[in-house]
Enzyme design. Structure first.
Site, PDB file in Angstrom:
ATOM      1  N   HIS A 216       2.254   8.374 -36.705  1.00 59.01           N
ATOM      2  CA  HIS A 216       1.640   7.075 -36.975  1.00 59.01           C
ATOM      3  C   HIS A 216       2.085   6.552 -38.341  1.00 59.01           C
ATOM      4  O   HIS A 216       2.103   7.286 -39.321  1.00 59.01           O
ATOM      5  CB  HIS A 216       0.117   7.191 -37.008  1.00 59.01           C
TER       6      HIS A 216
ATOM      7  N   ASN B 126       3.772  15.783 -41.266  1.00 60.51           N
ATOM      8  CA  ASN B 126       2.879  14.869 -40.551  1.00 60.51           C
ATOM      9  C   ASN B 126       1.471  15.427 -40.424  1.00 60.51           C
ATOM     10  O   ASN B 126       0.492  14.695 -40.579  1.00 60.51           O
ATOM     11  CB  ASN B 126       3.464  14.582 -39.159  1.00 60.51           C
TER      12      ASN B 126
END
Length: 373
Positions: A182, A214
């Protein structure tokens, strides 16, 4: 503040270790010389003003300067919009010998940026690299306090607002070894299920290293951004990928090299990611005269030790602009700017991923990140 000196330094490979990779960016205190990276690009960006929208980049272009808008299904607050506006292209009068502009009778080549304006974010998609160029979000204490969205009800999805031949696909990430990372975090958008869903479009995703980045350091960095709302009533963030050069020790030359995933391979794996943060004091929004604490950060797409200081990744905004070909604060006067990390501590609160999984489980939600591994 003394004048900032931006110097090109070598970008080392992820294989050389996260500590070495992460150390490629440094920023000294505001009273000292600033040292950071600068990437020189040869690509010229043609910025086209829009009349009917405040979006800075048109999503499609036509030669004659007429405007058209296509609205796709999106949120009730802000529909995903494609806006077309161009400035007339000046063509030198060359008599009857040549007329290059005649090509545009068959269509305008571009480049084209697909703009999506949704509840949670505004994004600009790069058709060539199948990644966003930038994604903009806005968080406040009120938006983060509201809990009407749950990520267990959201699913990753392709963005049908992007033409089929330029679209990133779910199968591109399958067995790639990278997370669907994201750019605007789902955790920033719990105030609405629609807003939460908006963050799961692939136009808000880039391939990101999972373990150590991440799911770890990058997640801690996102948490830092949310914690800024404890001091600032309004925080605006631009996030996106970078593709930076590194020196090849074999011939001592600089190269831009990145992996491409998918079948056929078409989704670029960024070498780095940036965030440009605008932390607004009371009255700073809407063109007012309030102060804005401005911070820019560039992190390698590689595992980073949790003990690495966030300030090691702070860079001048100009460095991100040079590397990305974008501009972020052209309308923010110098007298309204403050350096974010001089105005508030830029430090992470480290929570291990397993602990965060347990915390989400207690709240009845799924773990904070789904991956494609």
């Amino acid at each position: 503040m003394s004048k900032s000196t931006i110097a090109v330094i070598a970008a080392v490979s992820a294989g050389a270790g996260a500590a070495a990779t992460a150390a490629m960016y440094s920023l000294r205190s505001s009273d000292k010389k600033i040292e950071s990276i600068t990437t020189t690009t040869t690509t010229k960006t043609n910025t086209l003003a829009t009349a009917a929208s405040k979006l800075p980049v048109p999503a499609s272009q036509v030669f004659n300067g007429t405007a058209a808008a296509t609205t796709t299904n999106a949120s009730p607050v802000a529909a995903a919009t494609t806006t077309t506006t161009t400035s007339p292209i000046a063509v030198a009068t060359l008599g009857a010998l040549v007329d290059p502009s005649g090509l545009f009778e068959y269509g305008f080549p571009g480049p084209v940026s697909d703009i999506a304006a949704r509840q949670a974010l505004i994004s600009s998609f790069d058709r060539r690299l199948r990644n966003p160029q930038w994604v903009v979000e806005h968080i406040t204490p009120e938006s983060l306090a509201k809990r009407d969205g749950d990520r267990k009800n959201s699913a990753f999805r392709e963005d049908d607002a992007v033409p089929d031949k330029f679209r990133a696909r779910l199968k591109d990430y399958a067995r790639s070894g990278y997370d669907r990372g994201h750019q605007v975090p789902a955790a920033d958008c719990k105030w609405s299920q629609t807003a939460m869903d908006d963050t799961f479009y692939l136009t808000n995703m880039c391939p990101q290293v999972g373990e150590g980045f991440n799911r770890d350091y990058w997640a801690h960095f996102e948490d830092f951004c949310r914690r800024l709302t404890q001091k600032y009533p309004s925080v605006r963030i631009v996030t996106g990928p970078l593709y930076l050069p590194r020196r090849d020790p074999a011939d001592d030359k600089w190269y831009v090299r990145y992996e491409v995933i998918g079948n056929p391979p078409n989704v670029a794996v960024p070498t780095h990611f940036y965030k440009v943060i605008f932390a607004e004091e009371e009255g700073a929004g809407g063109g007012a005269s309030g102060k804005v604490a401005l911070g820019a950060f560039v992190l390698p797409n590689a595992p980073i030790p949790n003990e690495k200081p966030l300030t090691d990744f702070e860079v001048p905004v100009e460095a991100v602009e040079r590397a990305s070909g974008l501009e972020f604060a052209t309308k923010l006067p110098t007298q309204r700017r403050k350096r974010l990390c001089a105005d508030t501590p830029c430090s992470l609160i480290i929570k291990e991923y397993a602990d965060r999984q347990k915390a989400f489980a207690k709240g009845g939600s799924s773990p904070p990140r789904n991956t494609s591994r």
